[in-house]
Enzyme design. Sequence first.
Site, PDB file in Angstrom:
ATOM      1  N   HIS A 137      -6.233   4.855 -10.551  1.00 29.39           N
ATOM      2  CA  HIS A 137      -6.501   4.911  -9.109  1.00 29.39           C
ATOM      3  C   HIS A 137      -6.598   3.526  -8.494  1.00 29.39           C
ATOM      4  CE1 HIS A 137      -7.999   6.153  -5.238  1.00 29.39           C
ATOM      5  NE2 HIS A 137      -9.168   5.545  -5.425  1.00 29.39           N
ATOM      6  N   ASN A 177       1.744  -5.514  -1.556  1.00 30.78           N
ATOM      7  CA  ASN A 177       0.618  -5.855  -0.692  1.00 30.78           C
ATOM      8  C   ASN A 177      -0.654  -5.559  -1.478  1.00 30.78           C
ATOM      9  OD1 ASN A 177       2.358  -6.419   1.466  1.00 30.78           O
ATOM     10  ND2 ASN A 177       2.272  -4.323   2.217  1.00 30.78           N
ATOM     11  N   HIS A 188      -4.530   2.290  -5.055  1.00 29.97           N
ATOM     12  CA  HIS A 188      -3.731   2.540  -6.251  1.00 29.97           C
ATOM     13  C   HIS A 188      -2.788   1.364  -6.507  1.00 29.97           C
ATOM     14  CE1 HIS A 188      -2.062   5.753  -8.989  1.00 29.97           C
ATOM     15  NE2 HIS A 188      -1.184   4.765  -9.141  1.00 29.97           N
ATOM     16  N   HIS A 190       0.285  -0.412  -6.743  1.00 30.76           N
ATOM     17  CA  HIS A 190       1.655  -0.049  -6.375  1.00 30.76           C
ATOM     18  C   HIS A 190       2.269  -1.144  -5.514  1.00 30.76           C
ATOM     19  CE1 HIS A 190      -0.253   0.950  -2.550  1.00 30.76           C
ATOM     20  NE2 HIS A 190       0.950   1.090  -2.009  1.00 30.76           N
TER      21      HIS A 190
END
Length: 380
Positions: A137, A177, A188, A190
């Site tokens: 997460h 980012n 999360h 990514h």
Amino acid sequence: MAPITKTVTSLADGRELIYFDDADTTLTGERAVDARMLDPRPPTATMRQDVLTGDWISVAAARQNRVFLPPAHQDPLAPATPENPSEIPSNYDVAVFENRSPSFGPELGEADVAGLGFERTAPSYGRCEVVCFSPEHEGSFGTQTPSRARTVIEAWADRTAALSALPGIRQVFPFENRGQEIGVTLPHPHGQIYAYPYITPRTQRLMASVSELGPDMFERLLERERASERMLLSGEHWTAFVPFAARWPLEVHMLPHRHVPDFAATNDAEREELSHLYLELLRGIDAVYDTPTPYIAAWHQAPVNEMRDEIRMSLQLTSPRRAADRLKFLAGSEAAMGAWIGDVPPESSAELVREGIARARASQSPESVEESSQTIEGIA
């Protein structure tokens, strides 16, 4: 060790979903079907041209509905459960899928972006993809293992090649980012990949610089930075440094030693070294202060069909953090005029980052330090 494997499938609304399994994966390879009932995808947005600058602005109103800082049990990028019918139906190592509310796409085509005129519009053709670095997460690229970092790099290379081959795509941009201070709405781990229907303004200015200084501009730039006091890390294939004219309080660039226009053109040795060196850099950036550093990690790549022998791919990582408890905000001169004022001398910034790299190394296990030292040579 087994190779990184790729599995292509689709989501309930037809969007492409691609799994990339680590070379040392513990997954079985079985993939569940996305059984959700989803609304149709939003229509392709429209771009408007700014007659003052010639820039194209995509007006993508569907993005207003995206999820904002959900709790772990509602994470849309986590593997799906009966209680959380997320975007990814199976457990995974790395997953890439088409954004549900894209800034560009889902339609593809040749956008008429040449020239300048009043109230010009064009479809926001293109594609936007989400790259999930982990099923966890919370985290970032820098919290991943070297094996996982290598898988993400493989995904970047694969998607750069695939997106570059789509109709009307002029440039492909992978980025991450990191941090709420940057505007991140999902904790999360990514990143994203944008495939644009035009060459971005930043790259157009770069093309003009290369045209003025010559096709060997990047080779000369790298030679100068490697000899400077702003040098941070160097390996056989990559070098990281604080640039001579850094705009941001923390700004680091990384260049490959060999001329390559994009990730798709890198070889296995370059990808392997990058998986270690990039992790060391990001962990050092995080160790500059006592809390994780917000940043934008932007992988600039050459346009799909122009100046590929002159423009070398590069990482340009920037952070607005100018002290442990202070951020740099773009005010009048920077935001309105594009006239930057640096808060921290680049040489001082380089020293801060080198200290952070040293602290990050000291906190690693002896086994991790030995593995890293066998792959890269650190300059501290």
